[in-house]
Structures are given as C-alpha cells and as structure tokens.
Design a protein around this motif. Structure first.
Motif, PDB file in Angstrom:
ATOM      1  N   ARG A 416       0.804  -1.222   0.000  1.00  0.00           N
ATOM      2  CA  ARG A 416       0.000   0.000   0.000  1.00  0.00           C
ATOM      3  C   ARG A 416       0.837   1.272   0.000  1.00  0.00           C
ATOM      4  N   TYR A 421      -5.510   6.715  -0.553  1.00  0.00           N
ATOM      5  CA  TYR A 421      -6.940   6.542  -0.254  1.00  0.00           C
ATOM      6  C   TYR A 421      -7.626   7.891  -0.432  1.00  0.00           C
ATOM      7  N   TRP A 423     -10.059  10.096   0.440  1.00  0.00           N
ATOM      8  CA  TRP A 423     -11.086  10.542   1.386  1.00  0.00           C
ATOM      9  C   TRP A 423     -11.858  11.743   0.847  1.00  0.00           C
ATOM     10  N   GLN A 434     -15.776   3.121  -2.020  1.00  0.00           N
ATOM     11  CA  GLN A 434     -14.426   3.194  -1.458  1.00  0.00           C
ATOM     12  C   GLN A 434     -13.409   3.264  -2.597  1.00  0.00           C
ATOM     13  N   THR A 436      -9.496   4.137  -4.189  1.00  0.00           N
ATOM     14  CA  THR A 436      -8.057   4.213  -3.953  1.00  0.00           C
ATOM     15  C   THR A 436      -7.357   4.391  -5.302  1.00  0.00           C
TER      16      THR A 436
END
Length: 447
Positions: A416, A421, A423, A434, A436
């Motif tokens: 990762r 990510y 947000w 969600q 990414t």
C-alpha cells in the motif's frame, strides 16, 4: 570470421596495485562458420538494382561497425576482470552519452540493446522492409510526415523510419536519394582515405557515410528498441525547453553538445547511436581517439541541465473502487488520464480528461502498464497514449509528435506504500464507493 574482444580495466583504487587501461588490446578467436543471409531486409520497394546492391553493401559495413559497440558493458561490476567489450568510461562514452553515463543503468541497458539487436539481425529471418520511395506513416498527420526531398534544419534528409509494432515485419526504412549520392561513401572507401594518415584518423568528419546513416535509421525502429512507439527519436536541443524552433540534435557537433548539456536524453537520440558507433569503430581500428567537434568556450563552465520550464504532462492513474457492501460488493478498476501542468499530482483529483476500464487488472498491487490506445484532449489538442502491452511505459502522441513516458514514481512501490486513499474525493461524491488510486505512468509533453 574473427571477432574482437577489447578488455578495459579500471585502476584499482585504494591499493598499491594499478592496472593500465587496456582498451586497445585485442584478442581474436574464430567462430564456427554459419550460413549467412545477405541482409535483414526485404521488399526493396522502388529500389533499382544498383540501389539494392548499395543497401546490402552498406549493411555489411553496419555489421562491422556495430560489432565493436554491442558489448556496451559499463554496468559490469567494478573489478570484474572478465568483463568483455566496453567496460570503462572513455572519451567517446563521455562525449556521446554524458559524463554520468556509468551511473545511468537504464541508459546503458538501452544502448546495449540497440547495438546488440542491430548486430544480431542477420541471425533472424529477413523481415525489415526497405523502400527507395516515400511511404506514408499512418501514425503521423499527413502534414507532419517525413518525405524524401524535405529539408530539416537546412539539410536534406537521407532517410526515415516507420514502425507500427515491435515485429520486424512491421518496420520499414525509407532511403532517399541522398543516401546513394557521392559523399556518402562505403566503409572501404573511407578506410582507404584514412589509412596511413594520422591527422585524418583523428578527424571524425571524414568517417561518416552510408553505414552511419543506416545505423541512425535502424536505431529508430521499434523492433530494435523493443518498444512501440519507439523512444529513440530525433531529439531537439534543450529537449525540456519550450518553443518549436529549436534545432534537432543532428550531426557531430550537435550530438556532442546534446550529450554535454542534456546527457539524460542522449540515449534517446538516434544520431548519438550512429556517431558513437562510427567513431568507436575507427578508434579501435587505428588506436587513435577522434577529435571532439564541440568545445565549450574557453573559461566558460559547462551549462547545467536546464530546469524544467512550464511544461505539460499526462498522468495515468489506476483507480480501484469498492462498490456496495459485502457479500454483494464488487470491484471496478479504471485507468484515469489527466492532462496537467508538469509536476502536478493527479491521484485523488477530480475531472480526469478521460477514463477507460482497466480490463484484466484485479487490484492495485504491482500494476501493469496500461495496454492499448487511449485518446485524451489536452490544451494543445487531441492526443493519444499508445502502449503495445509488452511491459514498457508507452508513449504519448500529439499532432504527429511523440512524447516519452515513464513509470510513475508510485507504480512499483510495495503493497500500500504507493497507494492513496481518496477521502476528499469520496466526501464530495459519496456514490463513488471506497476509492483508492495509484500513479502508473507520467508523460512529459515537450514542444
């Protein structure tokens, strides 16, 4: 057939033992004879018999010349006494590839690949097409296509290369009348003129000929570079500069200037390959290093690499969306293309220029380069990102001009570490799910 091995040892620093540089000490050994084809070329479209004979003879000269440079092994471990070929940086390596060439491993690998692939062409089926009349490059707008008789920077072009894939049968060299004209001599005539004359043996302007022109065009081919679109182009001086009037890095003085001032691009310029191989051959033949043609003005320090100007870029981001709630959730993978100012981050930003479903990509771990042709609108018009899916970063094409692409700095970071990510993006648009992102490709647009 005799092949030459040239050993080059560096000084053993920090010890009392020092070995001389043995760049010119040659040993020879015999290879088993093999059946040889005449040349790696086919078709000879529009070539009269005398032109076809000249092309085959020029190819034989190319074989002799590139054999010296194919063992380009500056990345061999220090103190590797078994290293064969070019194992230490000498005047020609610095002159044509830059003072830092021994540290640029990717450049060394590409240089070796180009020369090795040219050298080994006769070991493969003859498939590269030759034409003595103009052929259309359908990947380029008609007004930007090369044609025999055109002038580039005030000089008539001797030929041009066309490729539609990395397969040799999809690669073509067009040779113009200039290639066959007096003044473009075969290797035997050049050597006859230089033999026994130490002053002439130092003058590289007397060393160019048909072989040098042919190496230039071969270096362009996607089959030789093993990448489509090719990344070995006719670069312009100050490749990171703005404006379209900069001269191309053609000819001895310009290619030396190019490597001196913009070394990180030197392995991406076709004429650097042609002149390095040519001078390297004659240096090893006569044991004399040819003179440099580019000399910075006395007392003037070398110009530093120019700082990137206000350029534009296209970034390609891999997006992973987890939509829905388990056990009924699903994952969607997309390629997002952003046209942005150079140096601008694109991960987790809104409004990509276009997006394409990332077929076959399961997640963000160790992503591949995107394969295919993707269209994107930029401030400079319609562009296309092209990638043949063979593990390279591809290239961006805008108005018939190719722009180099490279792996994004986050592409190969483990797990990762290279992911972001999103947000803020999800807060603005809860329907996204969600989300990414991971950067995969960055293309600098040079104009």
């Amino acid at each position: 057939m005799k092949y030459s091995i040239i050993f080059a040892f560096s000084l053993l620093l920090g010890s009392g033992l020092a070995l001389p540089n043995l760049r010119y000490i040659n040993e020879t050994y015999e290879l088993e004879p093999r059946q040889r084809q005449t040349s790696p070329f086919v078709e000879f479209n529009g070539c009269k018999p005398s032109y076809k004979d000249a092309i085959i003879k020029a190819w034989e000269d190319v074989e002799k010349i590139v054999k010296v440079s194919a063992d380009f092994n500056l990345d061999a471990p220090f103190l590797d006494f078994m290293c064969k070929g070019i194992c230490a940086t000498g005047p020609l390596e610095t002159r044509f590839w830059g003072k830092d060439i021994a540290k640029r491993i990717d450049a060394i690998k590409l240089i070796r690949k180009v020369f090795t692939n040219i050298r080994d062409l006769n070991n493969k089926a003859a498939e590269i097409q030759i034409s003595c009349i103009d052929q259309p490059d359908l990947s380029v707008l008609p007004e930007n296509r090369a044609k025999c008789g055109q002038l580039r920077d005030g000089k008539s072009i001797g030929g041009y290369a066309i490729a539609t894939s990395t397969e040799r049968r999809h690669n073509t060299i067009v040779l113009c009348d200039v290639f066959f004209s007096p003044g473009q001599e075969f290797l035997a005539e050049i050597e006859k003129d230089l033999n026994g004359n130490k002053e002439k043996q130092k003058d590289p302007r007397l060393m160019g000929g048909k072989a040098q022109l042919m190496i230039h065009e071969l270096a362009h081919l996607a089959a030789i570079v093993e990448q489509y679109p090719t990344i070995v182009l006719d670069q312009k001086l100050d490749p990171e500069g703005a404006g379209g009037n900069r001269p191309r890095a053609y000819g001895l003085e310009r290619v030396e200037k190019f490597a001196n001032k913009w070394p990180k691009f030197s392995h991406l310029n076709a004429d650097n390959y042609a002149w390095y191989a040519t001078e390297n051959y004659f240096e090893n033949l006569y044991k004399v290093t040819p003179d440099a043609m580019f000399q910075p003005r006395e007392g003037e320090p070398p110009e530093p690499d120019p700082q990137p100007k206000l350029e534009k870029a296209v970034n390609i981001i891999l997006e992973e969306q987890l939509i829905g709630i388990a056990p009924n959730s699903r994952v969607e993978m997309k390629w997002l293309l952003y046209s942005v100012p150079f140096g601008t981050e694109s991960e987790c930003t809104e409004n990509p220029g276009t997006w394409v479903t990332a077929d076959g990509v399961k997640n963000l771990r160790a992503p591949p380069f995107p394969a295919g042709t993707f269209k994107i609108k930029t401030g400079d018009g319609d562009c296309e990102y092209k990638n043949d899916g063979k593990g390279n970063p591809g290239a961006l094409w805008c108005n018939g001009k190719g722009h180099s692409c490279k792996a994004h700095r986050n592409k190969d970071k483990p797990n990762r570490e290279g992911e972001k990510y999103c947000w803020d993006l999800m807060k603005k648009n809860p329907s996204l799910g969600q989300t990414t992102h991971r950067g995969v490709v960055s293309c600098l647009m040079n104009f």
